[in-house]
Write an enzyme that holds these catalytic residues in place. Sequence first.
Site, PDB file in Angstrom:
ATOM      1  N   ALA A   1     -29.732  18.902 -29.718  1.00  0.00           N
ATOM      2  CA  ALA A   1     -29.491  18.310 -31.028  1.00  0.00           C
ATOM      3  C   ALA A   1     -29.148  19.354 -32.084  1.00  0.00           C
ATOM      4  CB  ALA A   1     -30.743  17.533 -31.459  1.00  0.00           C
ATOM      5  N   GLY A   2     -29.302  20.642 -31.745  1.00  0.00           N
ATOM      6  CA  GLY A   2     -29.026  21.706 -32.710  1.00  0.00           C
ATOM      7  C   GLY A   2     -30.123  21.880 -33.743  1.00  0.00           C
TER       8      GLY A   2
ATOM      9  N   GLY B   1     -35.354  22.745 -31.279  1.00  0.00           N
ATOM     10  CA  GLY B   1     -36.595  22.295 -30.631  1.00  0.00           C
ATOM     11  C   GLY B   1     -37.153  23.298 -29.620  1.00  0.00           C
TER      12      GLY B   1
ATOM     13  N   LYS C   1     -35.208  23.057 -37.497  1.00  0.00           N
ATOM     14  CA  LYS C   1     -34.389  23.819 -38.472  1.00  0.00           C
ATOM     15  C   LYS C   1     -33.030  23.159 -38.648  1.00  0.00           C
ATOM     16  CE  LYS C   1     -31.344  25.721 -35.288  1.00  0.00           C
ATOM     17  NZ  LYS C   1     -29.919  25.416 -35.194  1.00  0.00           N
TER      18      LYS C   1
ATOM     19  N   ASP D   1     -32.596  31.801 -31.584  1.00  0.00           N
ATOM     20  CA  ASP D   1     -33.195  31.137 -32.746  1.00  0.00           C
ATOM     21  C   ASP D   1     -34.698  31.397 -32.883  1.00  0.00           C
ATOM     22  OD1 ASP D   1     -30.941  29.915 -33.811  1.00  0.00           O
ATOM     23  OD2 ASP D   1     -31.229  28.033 -32.738  1.00  0.00           O
TER      24      ASP D   1
ATOM     25  N   PRO E   1     -35.530  15.965 -31.227  1.00  0.00           N
ATOM     26  CA  PRO E   1     -34.663  15.645 -30.100  1.00  0.00           C
ATOM     27  C   PRO E   1     -34.026  16.903 -29.501  1.00  0.00           C
ATOM     28  CG  PRO E   1     -33.727  14.839 -32.175  1.00  0.00           C
ATOM     29  CD  PRO E   1     -35.071  15.401 -32.503  1.00  0.00           C
TER      30      PRO E   1
ATOM     31  N   SER F   1     -36.620  26.390 -29.308  1.00  0.00           N
ATOM     32  CA  SER F   1     -36.921  27.683 -29.945  1.00  0.00           C
ATOM     33  C   SER F   1     -38.207  27.630 -30.760  1.00  0.00           C
ATOM     34  CB  SER F   1     -35.768  28.101 -30.862  1.00  0.00           C
ATOM     35  OG  SER F   1     -34.556  28.073 -30.171  1.00  0.00           O
TER      36      SER F   1
END
Length: 324
Positions: free
Chosen positions: A126-127, A130, A40, A165, A123, A132
Amino acid sequence: MTAVGRGSSSAPNPAFDPYRAAAQPAAPQGNFMLITAPAKINLYLGVHEGTDDGGYHRVDTVMTTLDISDTIAIAPSDRLMVKTVPEADFPQESNTAYKAAVAMGEAFGREPNFAILIDKHIPVRAGLGGPSTDAAATIMGICRYWGVDPRDERIDAVARSIGADVPFFLYGPPAHLDGRGDSMRELFRPLTGTPVALVKPMTGGVSTVEAYRRFDESPIKAQPLEPMLEAMRSHDEQVIFDCVSNNLAPVARALCPEIGEIVDWMREQPDVRAVDVCGSGATVFAVCATQMAADKIGIAAMKEHGWWAQAARMEKSGPIIAVG
Ligand SMILES: C[C@](O)(CO)[C@H](O)COP(=O)(O)OP(=O)(O)OC[C@H]1O[C@@H](n2ccc(N)nc2=O)[C@H](O)[C@@H]1O
Ligand SMILES: Nc1ncnc2c1ncn2[C@@H]1O[C@H](COP(=O)(O)OP(=O)(O)OP(=O)(O)O)[C@@H](O)[C@H]1O
């Protein structure tokens, strides 16, 4: 500490039902399921000051999924086991997929005996969500195995218990969430196919916990939310991309100065419509006018700076299940 509510979306909203990826609660006929678990980006992130009793901030966010994803293979087994490729440097019990399976077992009074193999492409730190999305995909897969309707209100509760998330990934289309960022408020028409360049430092990253902790030390006011929501409702791309903002970005830049360099460099690139940090970082995204522009940014970021880069597109879907 300011007490903040967690929103009121524990009951499923029937308006969202068509988007649930595993909406037919039938056991698969094959030996395993393959689930695509997308990343996302936050087109808007507004973190508000103060935390609730659990130490969480109230946030407003508009997120969309991308076409880069982890792949999860899940099959019945004699016990619960989770492995990742490449191999994780932390115990399986800490994996969000493992936690999601345990939480499903507790919620539905069953043994979550599944073998889960996660092919990691998104990754970490990385925000990009992943951990979630892996959890959401696991929940959807187990729903399918157990014949649980994903609209069951216990599913949202399980998702929320794993991370803020996770509920978003049960749906997939662009959405506005509030509360901890885990309460679905509104779904929007997808921006499917919109090109995006993703760039982050080759090593390191930003821990979400650390980013929120730093935010508390010097909070920054969020940009107004309403113009973004209005633009999403009217599907006015130019205004949507003008409204892209993230008030965690300054924190991410402070924690990892290379993020600032990447943001500044991305803003100078041709055919870029918006640039911001993904969630708590360390990835920076650029919404691009063409796929060629996104590809060129990715190549230049790698060749000229040695950064990790990937060109992607916005997607309309949450987890996609295939039976093998
Ligand atoms: C930065 C974002 O990715 C934006 O979408 C999310 O807000 C973070 O969501 P996430 O990674 O699922 O976060 P979680 O794993 O639930 O939380 C990790 C930690 O981040 C902090 N956290 C997270 C979400 C939130 N609304 N307030 C917080 O303060 C808390 O310290 C929490 O212990
Ligand atoms: N399925 C998973 N995939 C990757 N990392 C996982 C997973 N489950 C647990 N983790 C742990 O989560 C850590 C990353 O968490 P963090 O929330 O900081 O990262 P993130 O990738 O930026 O995610 P998000 O975008 O949701 O904030 C990893 O270092 C790892 O220890």
